[in-house]
Design a protein around this motif. Sequence first.
Motif, mmCIF file in Angstrom:
data_model
loop_
_atom_site.group_PDB
_atom_site.id
_atom_site.type_symbol
_atom_site.label_atom_id
_atom_site.label_comp_id
_atom_site.label_asym_id
_atom_site.label_seq_id
_atom_site.Cartn_x
_atom_site.Cartn_y
_atom_site.Cartn_z
ATOM 1 N N ALA A 1 52.200 133.971 83.411
ATOM 2 C CA ALA A 1 52.562 132.654 83.931
ATOM 3 C C ALA A 1 52.317 131.621 82.838
ATOM 4 C CB ALA A 1 51.728 132.325 85.160
ATOM 5 N N GLU A 2 53.354 130.827 82.547
ATOM 6 C CA GLU A 2 53.282 129.845 81.458
ATOM 7 C C GLU A 2 52.900 128.458 81.967
ATOM 8 O OE1 GLU A 2 56.124 130.022 77.923
ATOM 9 O OE2 GLU A 2 57.422 130.122 79.655
ATOM 10 N N GLY A 3 52.219 127.713 81.131
ATOM 11 C CA GLY A 3 51.996 126.299 81.409
ATOM 12 C C GLY A 3 51.047 126.034 82.566
ATOM 13 N N ILE B 1 57.629 140.306 70.594
ATOM 14 C CA ILE B 1 58.671 139.375 70.190
ATOM 15 C C ILE B 1 59.140 138.643 71.441
ATOM 16 C CG2 ILE B 1 60.997 139.143 69.217
ATOM 17 C CD1 ILE B 1 59.048 139.970 67.096
ATOM 18 N N GLU B 2 59.010 137.314 71.426
ATOM 19 C CA GLU B 2 59.464 136.519 72.570
ATOM 20 C C GLU B 2 60.886 136.037 72.329
ATOM 21 O OE1 GLU B 2 56.845 133.481 73.971
ATOM 22 O OE2 GLU B 2 55.102 134.807 74.038
ATOM 23 N N ILE B 3 61.750 136.366 73.275
ATOM 24 C CA ILE B 3 63.145 135.938 73.189
ATOM 25 C C ILE B 3 63.487 135.185 74.472
ATOM 26 C CG2 ILE B 3 63.798 137.904 71.741
ATOM 27 C CD1 ILE B 3 64.965 139.240 74.241
ATOM 28 N N LEU C 1 60.534 138.242 77.731
ATOM 29 C CA LEU C 1 61.554 137.231 78.053
ATOM 30 C C LEU C 1 60.845 135.919 78.354
ATOM 31 C CD1 LEU C 1 64.408 138.640 80.340
ATOM 32 C CD2 LEU C 1 64.567 137.739 78.008
ATOM 33 N N ASP C 2 61.061 134.947 77.461
ATOM 34 C CA ASP C 2 60.391 133.652 77.525
ATOM 35 C C ASP C 2 61.120 132.723 78.499
ATOM 36 O OD1 ASP C 2 58.529 131.782 76.790
ATOM 37 O OD2 ASP C 2 59.080 131.762 74.671
ATOM 38 N N ASP C 3 60.404 131.737 79.026
ATOM 39 C CA ASP C 3 61.008 130.732 79.906
ATOM 40 C C ASP C 3 61.780 131.397 81.038
ATOM 41 O OD1 ASP C 3 60.052 129.003 77.966
ATOM 42 O OD2 ASP C 3 61.978 128.828 76.953
ATOM 43 N N PHE C 4 61.253 132.509 81.546
ATOM 44 C CA PHE C 4 61.997 133.321 82.504
ATOM 45 C C PHE C 4 62.309 132.529 83.773
ATOM 46 C CE2 PHE C 4 62.659 136.546 85.775
ATOM 47 C CZ PHE C 4 63.575 137.352 85.128
HETATM 48 MG MG MG Z 1 57.485 130.060 76.812
#
Ligand code: MG
Length: 283
Positions: free
Chosen positions: A237-239, A151-153, A180-183
């Motif tokens: 690592a996102e994006g 679950i991404e929060i 934890l998303d967009d950390f």
């Molecule tokens: Mg994200």
Amino acid sequence: EAATGTGARVVHYDASLEQRLTQRATVAADLHRGLAAGEFHLLYQPIVELPQGRIVGVESLVRWSRADGSIVSPADFIPVAEDTGLIVELGAWILDTACAQAAEWRRLHGPDALRSIAVNVSARQLLDPCLPDLVAAALARHGVPAAQLTIEITETAVFAGGRALATVNALSRLGVSIALDDFGTGHSSLGLLRTCPVDAIKVDKSFVDGLNGTPQQEAIAIALTGIAQSMGLRTVAEGVETEAQARRLTELGYRHAQGFHFARPMPPAAIDDLLRAEDPVAA
Ligand code: MG
Ligand code: C2E
Ligand code: MG
Ligand code: MG
């Protein structure tokens, strides 16, 4: 501003506000109809292991394709769905659909082909005390083990209200992973690691964009994975958009990444192709 501004400014402000409210009401009504009409679907973006880029998981990302053929971005309708409470109904559909898909991949490619299937959950959903039951029911209905669901929060969501943290704790007790998303983009990222049962952090694209830039820019990306590793957390690592970023992340000790450089969000059949290509023995 209205008190100190001229009459003209006040009128302008009211007009744009009214316009925004009308748009919201229109989108809200359309969302409701779209949900009933089956206009939503999920795409899945691979999460890969560095440096080879082998798929180890996916993140589900909702899309709204309307009758006129246009595709609406979640950035445009999730906020409206949140404000109107429709996110509860939409969120339940997303959870059920992702779990059904997870079960299908287990059947087709074996139980270990994907370590995790991630579902985004927004602030309003975390305020719903029924969310943990909803998640448990979706897992049970499709025979998916809790350990396979992430679950991404976001940190902002956890701070939105007192009940949010209790909900996250209950979700964690079910055995699902919490990411934890967009950390790093919120207010108290590091503090939250102490109070919230986090299993993974997703380092925001803004830090990935700073790689191969100045040492100052890289310092944060280095520090974030260092903290995560010393706390026993997974780091994604996102994006990631370039080969140079992927290489640098590997050098910095990052194990997992997601981004257009590896793969875009895609329909389930395209994930099937990837999994089949990586395990030619599977049927
Ligand atoms: Mg994200
Ligand atoms: P997010 O959870 O941080 O998802 C990652 C977003 O970054 C996705 O946008 C994805 O398509 C995009 N992305 C992935 N790799 C790259 C890259 O290399 N470069 C760039 N520029 N972008 C990349 P998307 O699908 O438009 O979703 C936007 C946001 O909407 C998500 O951010 C999430 O907060 C929300 N969202 C999406 N699906 C859901 C859902 O099912 N439920 C809820 N509650 N929110 C959702
Ligand atoms: Mg996400
Ligand atoms: Mg993000």
